[in-house]
Write an enzyme that holds these catalytic residues in place. Structure first.
Site, PDB file in Angstrom:
ATOM      1  N   ASP A 134       0.870  -1.179   0.000  1.00 33.22           N
ATOM      2  CA  ASP A 134       0.000   0.000   0.000  1.00 33.22           C
ATOM      3  C   ASP A 134       0.908   1.231   0.000  1.00 33.22           C
ATOM      4  O   ASP A 134       2.116   1.120   0.230  1.00 33.22           O
ATOM      5  CB  ASP A 134      -0.892  -0.002   1.257  1.00 33.22           C
ATOM      6  CG  ASP A 134      -1.803   1.217   1.344  1.00 33.22           C
ATOM      7  OD1 ASP A 134      -2.415   1.575   0.319  1.00 33.22           O
ATOM      8  OD2 ASP A 134      -1.905   1.828   2.424  1.00 33.22           O
ATOM      9  N   SER A 135       0.304   2.397  -0.201  1.00 34.49           N
ATOM     10  CA  SER A 135       1.071   3.638  -0.106  1.00 34.49           C
ATOM     11  C   SER A 135       1.593   3.859   1.316  1.00 34.49           C
ATOM     12  O   SER A 135       2.521   4.627   1.518  1.00 34.49           O
ATOM     13  CB  SER A 135       0.176   4.818  -0.488  1.00 34.49           C
ATOM     14  OG  SER A 135      -0.933   4.896   0.397  1.00 34.49           O
TER      15      SER A 135
ATOM     16  N   TYR B 272      -0.705   8.590  -2.082  1.00 31.67           N
ATOM     17  CA  TYR B 272      -0.762   8.397  -3.533  1.00 31.67           C
ATOM     18  C   TYR B 272      -1.913   9.212  -4.148  1.00 31.67           C
ATOM     19  O   TYR B 272      -1.894   9.520  -5.335  1.00 31.67           O
ATOM     20  CB  TYR B 272      -1.005   6.918  -3.868  1.00 31.67           C
ATOM     21  CG  TYR B 272       0.205   6.000  -3.783  1.00 31.67           C
ATOM     22  CD1 TYR B 272       1.457   6.447  -3.363  1.00 31.67           C
ATOM     23  CD2 TYR B 272       0.081   4.654  -4.146  1.00 31.67           C
ATOM     24  CE1 TYR B 272       2.548   5.582  -3.297  1.00 31.67           C
ATOM     25  CE2 TYR B 272       1.166   3.786  -4.086  1.00 31.67           C
ATOM     26  CZ  TYR B 272       2.400   4.253  -3.667  1.00 31.67           C
ATOM     27  OH  TYR B 272       3.463   3.387  -3.615  1.00 31.67           O
ATOM     28  N   GLY B 273      -2.929   9.494  -3.333  1.00 36.54           N
ATOM     29  CA  GLY B 273      -4.165  10.127  -3.834  1.00 36.54           C
ATOM     30  C   GLY B 273      -3.948  11.279  -4.796  1.00 36.54           C
ATOM     31  O   GLY B 273      -4.556  11.324  -5.864  1.00 36.54           O
TER      32      GLY B 273
ATOM     33  N   CYS C  92      -4.540  -1.524  -1.923  1.00 37.90           N
ATOM     34  CA  CYS C  92      -4.621  -0.087  -2.152  1.00 37.90           C
ATOM     35  C   CYS C  92      -5.535   0.134  -3.349  1.00 37.90           C
ATOM     36  O   CYS C  92      -5.246  -0.366  -4.453  1.00 37.90           O
ATOM     37  CB  CYS C  92      -3.216   0.431  -2.450  1.00 37.90           C
ATOM     38  SG  CYS C  92      -3.126   2.177  -2.817  1.00 37.90           S
ATOM     39  N   ASN C  93      -6.621   0.859  -3.153  1.00 39.70           N
ATOM     40  CA  ASN C  93      -7.550   1.132  -4.253  1.00 39.70           C
ATOM     41  C   ASN C  93      -6.883   1.961  -5.339  1.00 39.70           C
ATOM     42  O   ASN C  93      -7.109   1.762  -6.537  1.00 39.70           O
ATOM     43  CB  ASN C  93      -8.765   1.902  -3.724  1.00 39.70           C
ATOM     44  CG  ASN C  93      -9.586   1.089  -2.757  1.00 39.70           C
ATOM     45  OD1 ASN C  93     -10.552   0.455  -3.132  1.00 39.70           O
ATOM     46  ND2 ASN C  93      -9.191   1.078  -1.499  1.00 39.70           N
ATOM     47  N   THR C  94      -6.034   2.889  -4.904  1.00 40.01           N
ATOM     48  CA  THR C  94      -5.415   3.829  -5.826  1.00 40.01           C
ATOM     49  C   THR C  94      -4.406   3.110  -6.727  1.00 40.01           C
ATOM     50  O   THR C  94      -4.383   3.319  -7.946  1.00 40.01           O
ATOM     51  CB  THR C  94      -4.722   4.937  -5.010  1.00 40.01           C
ATOM     52  OG1 THR C  94      -5.679   5.434  -4.080  1.00 40.01           O
ATOM     53  CG2 THR C  94      -4.245   6.059  -5.866  1.00 40.01           C
TER      54      THR C  94
ATOM     55  N   GLU D 224      -1.960   8.104   8.924  1.00 41.78           N
ATOM     56  CA  GLU D 224      -0.537   7.708   8.948  1.00 41.78           C
ATOM     57  C   GLU D 224       0.138   8.201  10.234  1.00 41.78           C
ATOM     58  O   GLU D 224       1.014   7.543  10.766  1.00 41.78           O
ATOM     59  CB  GLU D 224       0.214   8.308   7.747  1.00 41.78           C
ATOM     60  CG  GLU D 224      -0.042   7.627   6.428  1.00 41.78           C
ATOM     61  CD  GLU D 224       0.646   6.273   6.272  1.00 41.78           C
ATOM     62  OE1 GLU D 224       1.808   6.133   6.694  1.00 41.78           O
ATOM     63  OE2 GLU D 224       0.022   5.352   5.718  1.00 41.78           O
TER      64      GLU D 224
ATOM     65  N   CYS E 218     -10.844   3.349   0.425  1.00 44.00           N
ATOM     66  CA  CYS E 218      -9.409   3.510   0.680  1.00 44.00           C
ATOM     67  C   CYS E 218      -9.074   2.650   1.885  1.00 44.00           C
ATOM     68  O   CYS E 218      -9.814   2.652   2.877  1.00 44.00           O
ATOM     69  CB  CYS E 218      -9.097   4.971   0.976  1.00 44.00           C
ATOM     70  SG  CYS E 218      -7.414   5.251   1.584  1.00 44.00           S
ATOM     71  N   THR E 219      -7.965   1.924   1.793  1.00 47.52           N
ATOM     72  CA  THR E 219      -7.658   0.962   2.860  1.00 47.52           C
ATOM     73  C   THR E 219      -7.236   1.631   4.167  1.00 47.52           C
ATOM     74  O   THR E 219      -7.166   0.976   5.198  1.00 47.52           O
ATOM     75  CB  THR E 219      -6.574  -0.020   2.387  1.00 47.52           C
ATOM     76  OG1 THR E 219      -5.446   0.724   1.893  1.00 47.52           O
ATOM     77  CG2 THR E 219      -7.104  -0.909   1.285  1.00 47.52           C
ATOM     78  N   HIS E 220      -6.947   2.930   4.129  1.00 45.93           N
ATOM     79  CA  HIS E 220      -6.632   3.624   5.383  1.00 45.93           C
ATOM     80  C   HIS E 220      -7.874   3.850   6.250  1.00 45.93           C
ATOM     81  O   HIS E 220      -7.792   3.876   7.473  1.00 45.93           O
ATOM     82  CB  HIS E 220      -6.025   5.007   5.089  1.00 45.93           C
ATOM     83  CG  HIS E 220      -4.576   4.987   4.712  1.00 45.93           C
ATOM     84  ND1 HIS E 220      -4.144   4.584   3.478  1.00 45.93           N
ATOM     85  CD2 HIS E 220      -3.461   5.318   5.415  1.00 45.93           C
ATOM     86  CE1 HIS E 220      -2.810   4.686   3.430  1.00 45.93           C
ATOM     87  NE2 HIS E 220      -2.387   5.118   4.597  1.00 45.93           N
TER      88      HIS E 220
HETATM   89  N1  DGL Z   1      -4.686   3.370   1.004  1.00 40.98           N
HETATM   90  C1  DGL Z   1      -4.780   3.757  -0.336  1.00 40.98           C
HETATM   91  C2  DGL Z   1      -6.027   3.333  -1.045  1.00 40.98           C
HETATM   92  O1  DGL Z   1      -6.634   2.365  -0.691  1.00 40.98           O
HETATM   93  C3  DGL Z   1      -4.130   5.021  -0.815  1.00 40.98           C
HETATM   94  C4  DGL Z   1      -4.251   6.217   0.028  1.00 40.98           C
HETATM   95  C5  DGL Z   1      -3.348   7.327  -0.475  1.00 40.98           C
HETATM   96  O2  DGL Z   1      -2.124   7.136  -0.382  1.00 40.98           O
HETATM   97  O3  DGL Z   1      -3.855   8.327  -0.964  1.00 40.98           O
HETATM   98  O4  DGL Z   1      -6.400   3.931  -2.021  1.00 40.98           O
END
Ligand code: DGL
Length: 264
Positions: free
Chosen positions: A12-13, A44-45, A75-77, A154, A186-188
Site C-alpha cells: 500500500d502507499s 498516492y491520492g 490499495c484502491n489507488t 498515517e 481507501c484501505t486507510h
Molecule cells: N490506502 C490507499 C487506497 O486504498 C491510498 C491512500 C493514499 O495514499 O492516498 O487507495
C-alpha cells in the site's frame, strides 16, 4: 518456482493496507507475509497514474525478490492505476487487487443515494468510471476525496479532534443528501471506522471491502494450489520506504520490522 509455504506480498502507499493484511491474517493465519508500506511517498491520492504505476512496479519487483508467491495490491489507488499493467508484466504471478465497492452499495441502498470516500486519483481513474457505468445506473453517487485524511491516519491520529472535524466535514454533506450506504474506498479509512460510525449513525450501511479481499486471496491461493500447509510456521516482515509508525496501533500481526530504505 513458487511454493506453498512462500509468503504473500502485500503493499500500500502506507499503513492503510494493514486493514487488508489484518483480514488476511485472521482468515489465513498459516500464510506468511511481506508487507511494504511506501511511507516515503504517501499519499498516492494526489499523484498521477504514471507515477503510481512506476511505484507499484518497483514494489512488486521488491516483493517478488523476497520470494512472495502472490501479490495483494492492498490499495484502491494502486489497483486503479497499475493492476492491469502488473498482471500483463508478470503473467505467472497471481495478483489480487481491490476497488471501491460500488456494486454492493448500489444493490444495498434504499434511498438511491450512495456515498463514496476514496482518494482523488481513484475517483478520477478509468477503472472507477467503468465501475460507475456498469453498476451505478439509477443511483446517485456522492463522492468525497477525503483530502488530508490519509496523512492524519498515517500519523496515528485515529481519534483526535482534528480527525473528528475532518470526518464531519466529509460526511455531513453526504447525510444531508440522504446517503444511506457508504463505500470505504481507501484501505486507510477502516482505522477510523468507529468515528465514521458515530457520525453517520446506525441506519447508514458502511461497506469495508477488506474481508471480501481476504476471501478472494483464499480463493486465488486455492485455484493456484498455493495454500500454506497447516504446519507452516509463518513469518511476517514489514518494510517501509520512510517512517515506520507504531505498528501496534494498526495490527496485532507479529511483524519483524526490516530496514528502512528508499526505492528509486
Ligand atoms: N490506502 C490507499 C487506497 O486504498 C491510498 C491512500 C493514499 O495514499 O492516498 O487507495
Amino acid at each position: 518456482m513458487l511454493s506453498n509455504n512462500d509468503p504473500i506480498g502485500v503493499f500500500d502507499s502506507g499503513i492503510g493496507g494493514l486493514s487488508v493484511a489484518n483480514a488476511i491474517f485472521s482468515l489465513l493465519p498459516r500464510e506468511g507475509m511481506h508487507y511494504f508500506a511506501d511511507t516515503g511517498r504517501v499519499p498516492y491520492g494526489p499523484r498521477s497514474r504514471q507515477e503510481i504505476l512506476q511505484f507499484s512496479r518497483q514494489i512488486t519487483q521488491f516483493l517478488l525478490d523476497q520470494g512472495c508467491k502472490m501479490i495483494v495490491v492492498a490499495c484502491n489507488t494502486a489497483t486503479a492505476a497499475a493492476l492491469e499493467d502488473l498482471r500483463s508484466e508478470w503473467p505467472d504471478v497471481p495478483f489480487v487487487g481491490m476497488e471501491p465497492a460500488v456494486k454492493p452499495a448500489a444493490n444495498a441502498t434504499k434511498s438511491g443515494k450512495v456515498g463514496v470516500m476514496a482518494p482523488l486519483s481513484t475517483i478520477q481513474s478509468e477503472r472507477y468510471a467503468q465501475l460507475m457505468n456498469r453498476f451505478a445506473a439509477g443511483v446517485e453517487v456522492i463522492e468525497n476525496p477525503c483530502v488530508g485524511l490519509v496523512p492524519l491516519i498515517e500519523a496515528g491520529q485515529l481519534n483526535t479532534p482534528e480527525t473528528h472535524h475532518l470526518l464531519e466535514d466529509i460526511l455531513h454533506p453526504m447525510l444531508r443528501q440522504q446517503v444511506d450506504t457508504l463505500v470505504i474506498g481507501c484501505t486507510h479509512y477502516p482505522f477510523v471506522l468507529p468515528i465514521i460510525r458515530k457520525i453517520v449513525g446506525d441506519s447508514c450501511q458502511i461497506i469495508d471491502p477488506a474481508p471480501a479481499v481476504a476471501r478472494q486471496v483464499a480463493r486465488r491461493l486455492e485455484q493456484h494450489q498455493l495454500q500454506a500447509s497447516p504446519l507452516n510456521q509463518p513469518s511476517f516482515h514489514f518494510h517501509a520506504s520512510g517512517a515506520v509508525p507504531d505498528l501496534s496501533v494498526f495490527t496485532t500481526i507479529p511483524f519483524q520490522v526490516e530496514n528502512i530504505f528508499t526505492l528509486d
